[in-house]
Design an enzyme around this catalytic site. Sequence first.
Site, PDB file in Angstrom:
ATOM      1  N   PRO A   2       0.811  -1.207   0.000  1.00  0.00           N
ATOM      2  CA  PRO A   2       0.000   0.000   0.000  1.00  0.00           C
ATOM      3  C   PRO A   2       0.845   1.258   0.000  1.00  0.00           C
ATOM      4  O   PRO A   2       1.883   1.325   0.638  1.00  0.00           O
ATOM      5  CB  PRO A   2      -0.772  -0.097   1.309  1.00  0.00           C
ATOM      6  CG  PRO A   2      -0.221  -1.241   2.057  1.00  0.00           C
ATOM      7  CD  PRO A   2       0.951  -1.774   1.326  1.00  0.00           C
ATOM      8  N   GLU A   3       0.385   2.236  -0.722  1.00  0.00           N
ATOM      9  CA  GLU A   3       0.921   3.581  -0.602  1.00  0.00           C
ATOM     10  C   GLU A   3      -0.121   4.394   0.147  1.00  0.00           C
ATOM     11  O   GLU A   3      -1.122   3.855   0.620  1.00  0.00           O
ATOM     12  CB  GLU A   3       1.210   4.169  -1.985  1.00  0.00           C
ATOM     13  CG  GLU A   3       2.319   3.418  -2.710  1.00  0.00           C
ATOM     14  CD  GLU A   3       2.894   4.210  -3.879  1.00  0.00           C
ATOM     15  OE1 GLU A   3       2.872   5.452  -3.825  1.00  0.00           O
ATOM     16  OE2 GLU A   3       3.355   3.586  -4.833  1.00  0.00           O
ATOM     17  N   HIS A  90      -1.207 -16.341   6.934  1.00  0.00           N
ATOM     18  CA  HIS A  90      -0.665 -14.976   7.072  1.00  0.00           C
ATOM     19  C   HIS A  90      -1.615 -13.997   7.754  1.00  0.00           C
ATOM     20  O   HIS A  90      -1.394 -12.797   7.706  1.00  0.00           O
ATOM     21  CB  HIS A  90      -0.212 -14.394   5.726  1.00  0.00           C
ATOM     22  CG  HIS A  90       0.725 -15.284   4.969  1.00  0.00           C
ATOM     23  ND1 HIS A  90       1.911 -15.735   5.495  1.00  0.00           N
ATOM     24  CD2 HIS A  90       0.628 -15.826   3.739  1.00  0.00           C
ATOM     25  CE1 HIS A  90       2.504 -16.520   4.602  1.00  0.00           C
ATOM     26  NE2 HIS A  90       1.747 -16.589   3.540  1.00  0.00           N
ATOM     27  N   ARG A 109       4.437 -10.970   3.582  1.00  0.00           N
ATOM     28  CA  ARG A 109       5.888 -10.736   3.645  1.00  0.00           C
ATOM     29  C   ARG A 109       6.356 -10.268   5.018  1.00  0.00           C
ATOM     30  O   ARG A 109       7.556 -10.227   5.287  1.00  0.00           O
ATOM     31  CB  ARG A 109       6.292  -9.714   2.567  1.00  0.00           C
ATOM     32  CG  ARG A 109       6.181 -10.306   1.192  1.00  0.00           C
ATOM     33  CD  ARG A 109       6.541  -9.297   0.135  1.00  0.00           C
ATOM     34  NE  ARG A 109       7.961  -9.041   0.065  1.00  0.00           N
ATOM     35  CZ  ARG A 109       8.513  -8.186  -0.801  1.00  0.00           C
ATOM     36  NH1 ARG A 109       7.747  -7.532  -1.642  1.00  0.00           N
ATOM     37  NH2 ARG A 109       9.805  -8.003  -0.818  1.00  0.00           N
TER      38      ARG A 109
END
Length: 270
Positions: A2-3, A90, A109
């Site tokens: 995400p930005e 996750h 990640r």
Amino acid sequence: MPELPEVETTLRGISPYLLNKHIKSVRVRQRQLRWPVPAALSKTRDLKVTALQRRGKYIVAQTPAGSIIIHLGMSGSLRIQDKPFELRKHDHVIFDLGENVFLVYHDPRRFGSILWTTEPAALHPLLSKLGPEPLSDDFNGALLFKQSRKKKVAVKHFIMNSHIVVGVGNIYASESLFHSGIRPGKAAGRVTATAYDQLADNIKTVLSESIKSGGTTLQDFVNAKGEPGYFQQTLNVYGREGKACRQCGNTIKQRTIGQRSTFYCATCQS
DNA sequence: CTAAATACCTGATGGC
DNA sequence: TGCCATCAGGTATTTA
């Protein structure tokens, strides 16, 4: 991945379920994120969220006892669900909001983070040195011009530095430079004041337009309800190497700047 | 101080 | 089908 627009979209999505609500408990399935999830969080009971804000790409949930600081890293997401047992691989941290509402932090990640501070969040070491918010009046071309004098770093790398301005990530850096006609590899110190005025304006425009579209979904970004964003349809250079520039028709190029993939039109940008 | 490289981690993709 | 290399939306920290 995400930005700022994706974080803002996420924040707006979870806000109705979190603001002025109580976190009954926090369940940590995987504590090894970028930094270990503080043990204090697992022990908390009944925290009322009195404020919910974004600072850069950080989400800050304030409670009377302290603040929870969340960063989504490259692959993080937050979603609301009503079933406690439907967890996926996750899904690392689950906030029980009571009445069968759960906020789930998912991050393959594990570059993201969930932190706890009893100080005012703005004083936290990760937040205290951040530059201005790009959508605020504190951010403008004059600031970029002043901060960049004598700097040799590529202007793209420069605007992605969160100590200069927060929230400009790899997609929107390329996009705003394209709109401003500036080559991403140009030394930050050699960009003119006029060009920085344009760049600041274009950063604001690109980010706010993306927020309106619900963010950019390249592979897997989804909002708190699991829906994708649509801004990728508006991208001019990012991910378009080899394709025709929408402005002049020439081929969009790709090169690496500061270890990151960078896209530009050699004709429209100088 | 600046600038560049490194580190963290999993998954998708493409070549052979 | 398998194996390997490369790439991915971030950013603090280390090294030069």
